[in-house]
Scaffold this active site. Sequence first.
Site, short mmCIF file in Angstrom:
data_model
loop_
_atom_site.label_atom_id
_atom_site.label_comp_id
_atom_site.label_asym_id
_atom_site.label_seq_id
_atom_site.Cartn_x
_atom_site.Cartn_y
_atom_site.Cartn_z
N ASP A 1 9.71 -15.14 5.73
CA ASP A 1 9.67 -15.83 7.74
C ASP A 1 8.56 -16.80 8.29
O ASP A 1 7.47 -16.20 7.57
CB ASP A 1 10.32 -15.33 8.79
CG ASP A 1 10.93 -16.37 9.79
OD1 ASP A 1 10.08 -16.88 9.88
OD2 ASP A 1 12.18 -16.45 10.54
N HIS B 1 20.16 -26.57 9.59
CA HIS B 1 20.43 -26.98 10.49
C HIS B 1 18.98 -27.46 11.20
O HIS B 1 19.09 -28.61 11.89
CB HIS B 1 21.36 -26.76 11.19
CG HIS B 1 20.91 -25.96 12.67
ND1 HIS B 1 21.37 -25.49 13.43
CD2 HIS B 1 20.02 -24.87 12.13
CE1 HIS B 1 21.25 -24.34 14.13
NE2 HIS B 1 20.12 -23.88 13.72
N GLY C 1 5.42 -16.18 4.94
CA GLY C 1 5.28 -17.66 3.84
C GLY C 1 6.44 -18.72 5.11
O GLY C 1 6.46 -18.78 5.98
N ASP C 2 5.95 -19.62 3.72
CA ASP C 2 6.19 -20.94 4.40
C ASP C 2 7.48 -21.09 3.29
O ASP C 2 6.94 -21.78 2.19
CB ASP C 2 5.42 -21.95 3.93
CG ASP C 2 5.53 -23.20 4.86
OD1 ASP C 2 6.68 -23.61 4.43
OD2 ASP C 2 4.53 -24.66 4.64
N PHE C 3 8.89 -21.12 3.65
CA PHE C 3 9.50 -21.83 2.30
C PHE C 3 9.40 -23.14 1.81
O PHE C 3 9.66 -23.91 1.21
CB PHE C 3 11.10 -21.68 2.91
CG PHE C 3 11.81 -22.61 4.58
CD1 PHE C 3 10.82 -23.70 5.32
CD2 PHE C 3 12.26 -21.39 5.45
CE1 PHE C 3 11.65 -23.87 5.77
CE2 PHE C 3 12.82 -22.06 6.45
CZ PHE C 3 12.37 -22.79 7.16
C1 LIG Z 1 17.02 -21.14 13.59
S1 LIG Z 1 15.69 -19.57 13.52
C2 LIG Z 1 17.35 -19.03 12.68
C3 LIG Z 1 16.27 -17.73 11.79
C4 LIG Z 1 18.01 -16.47 11.40
N1 LIG Z 1 17.97 -16.65 10.10
C5 LIG Z 1 19.52 -16.31 12.49
O1 LIG Z 1 19.83 -16.86 12.18
O2 LIG Z 1 18.81 -15.09 13.24
C6 LIG Z 1 15.70 -20.61 11.77
C7 LIG Z 1 13.86 -19.89 11.49
O3 LIG Z 1 13.58 -20.59 10.18
C8 LIG Z 1 12.18 -20.30 10.65
N2 LIG Z 1 11.11 -21.27 9.96
C9 LIG Z 1 10.37 -21.71 10.59
N3 LIG Z 1 9.96 -22.48 9.34
C10 LIG Z 1 9.74 -22.18 8.82
C11 LIG Z 1 8.80 -21.91 7.18
N4 LIG Z 1 7.80 -23.52 7.46
N5 LIG Z 1 9.19 -21.20 6.41
C12 LIG Z 1 9.65 -19.77 6.54
N6 LIG Z 1 10.12 -20.33 7.95
C13 LIG Z 1 10.57 -20.85 8.58
C14 LIG Z 1 12.00 -19.81 11.68
O4 LIG Z 1 11.01 -19.00 12.35
C15 LIG Z 1 12.76 -19.04 12.32
O5 LIG Z 1 12.77 -17.76 12.62
#
Ligand SMILES: C[S@@+](CC[C@H](N)C(=O)[O-])C[C@H]1O[C@@H](n2cnc3c(N)ncnc32)[C@H](O)[C@@H]1O
Length: 341
Positions: free
Chosen positions: A203, A249, A229-231
């Site tokens: 995350d 989503h 990191g950055d996915f």
């Molecule tokens: C809607 S939340 C869902 C979190 C978790 N999967 C849950 O259901 O509780 C989306 C997650 O994606 C992460 N996120 C957003 N952009 C990201 C990126 N570029 N790289 C990694 N994680 C990212 C956010 O920080 C957040 O924790």
Amino acid sequence: MTTPTSISPTQAVLQVIAGYWTARCVYVAAKLGLADLVKDSPKSAAELAVLTGMHAPSLYRVLRALASTGWLHEDSDGRFGPTPLTVGIQTGAPGSLRALATTELGEEHYPAWGNVLFSVRTGGLAFDEVFGMPNWQYWAGHDEHAQIFNKAMSEMTAIIEPAVLRICDFSGFKTIVDVGGGRGTLISSILRAYPDARGIVLDLPHVIEQGKQLITGQGLDDRCQMIPGDFFKEVPGGGDAYVLKWVIHDWDDERSIAILRNCHRAMAPGGRLFLVEAPIPPRNEPSLHKLMDINMLVMTGGRERTEAEYRSLFDASGFDLTRVTVTPMELAVLEGVRRDA
Ligand SMILES: C[S@@+](CC[C@H](N)C(=O)[O-])C[C@H]1O[C@@H](n2cnc3c(N)ncnc32)[C@H](O)[C@@H]1O
């Protein structure tokens, strides 16, 4: 959504308007922790005002409105106590959504929704228009609010995790990677249920920092890596199962495919993909997620999708969608297998 037939259209409009007023009063209650304060003994508005640093006469009016809608109960001495609904915003109560109510009805989502017409008119992001930056960047710079948002995600995960564990058979997987896994709430339950498995959470750095404490608290330091990191750049390699809950989503098709292709690239041959999302039903069928879709429209630029749309995303990213299992909360596990070239 079907139009209620037992009330007139005029009453229906008034109910919707009052629903938004009620929502903002529930936000005040969640933010101030009123459910916690009245849990053991009813309190007057004056007492609650002292405990929360609020203006007593105004707080009284909010308390009375909350009591009129079932969120509190006012006794004959003018003291406010809990009702069955109050537990829903009480810290730590099973199924409580206090953090979710605070974040969704509060300082970020609410102003973005206030600007919903901007999104409808332009297709742009209402959140970015109000705050001048994307929401993920905003959370990174607002730690206190990000804590509430990330806790809200954990609250929702806690509700759905028994169903996810029932549906998904993780036995046989050595390494399970939770991509965009937030503070690690879901991976913690998976690892508790599968003591031989190892976990990785990817995350953004500020979320991983918050999650480390949770993983340590669960005694999972030796089995779970928390990777900042950055996915869009890279997803940790070598896992045989990749879980993405409520991640896809948040993104449009192009960016969703980029994330899923990175998972495809990272996973071991024959690896499995598990998305936890809410495929929306057609036409008039009621669905909370048709409203969540508007939340995505104003907040993230993502969207809720039909099962067919998820199938296309899987296909475009190199996966076959093999199973869709809907849970009682409308969320579903969409399972895919990596198609090897
Ligand atoms: C809607 S939340 C869902 C979190 C978790 N999967 C849950 O259901 O509780 C989306 C997650 O994606 C992460 N996120 C957003 N952009 C990201 C990126 N570029 N790289 C990694 N994680 C990212 C956010 O920080 C957040 O924790």
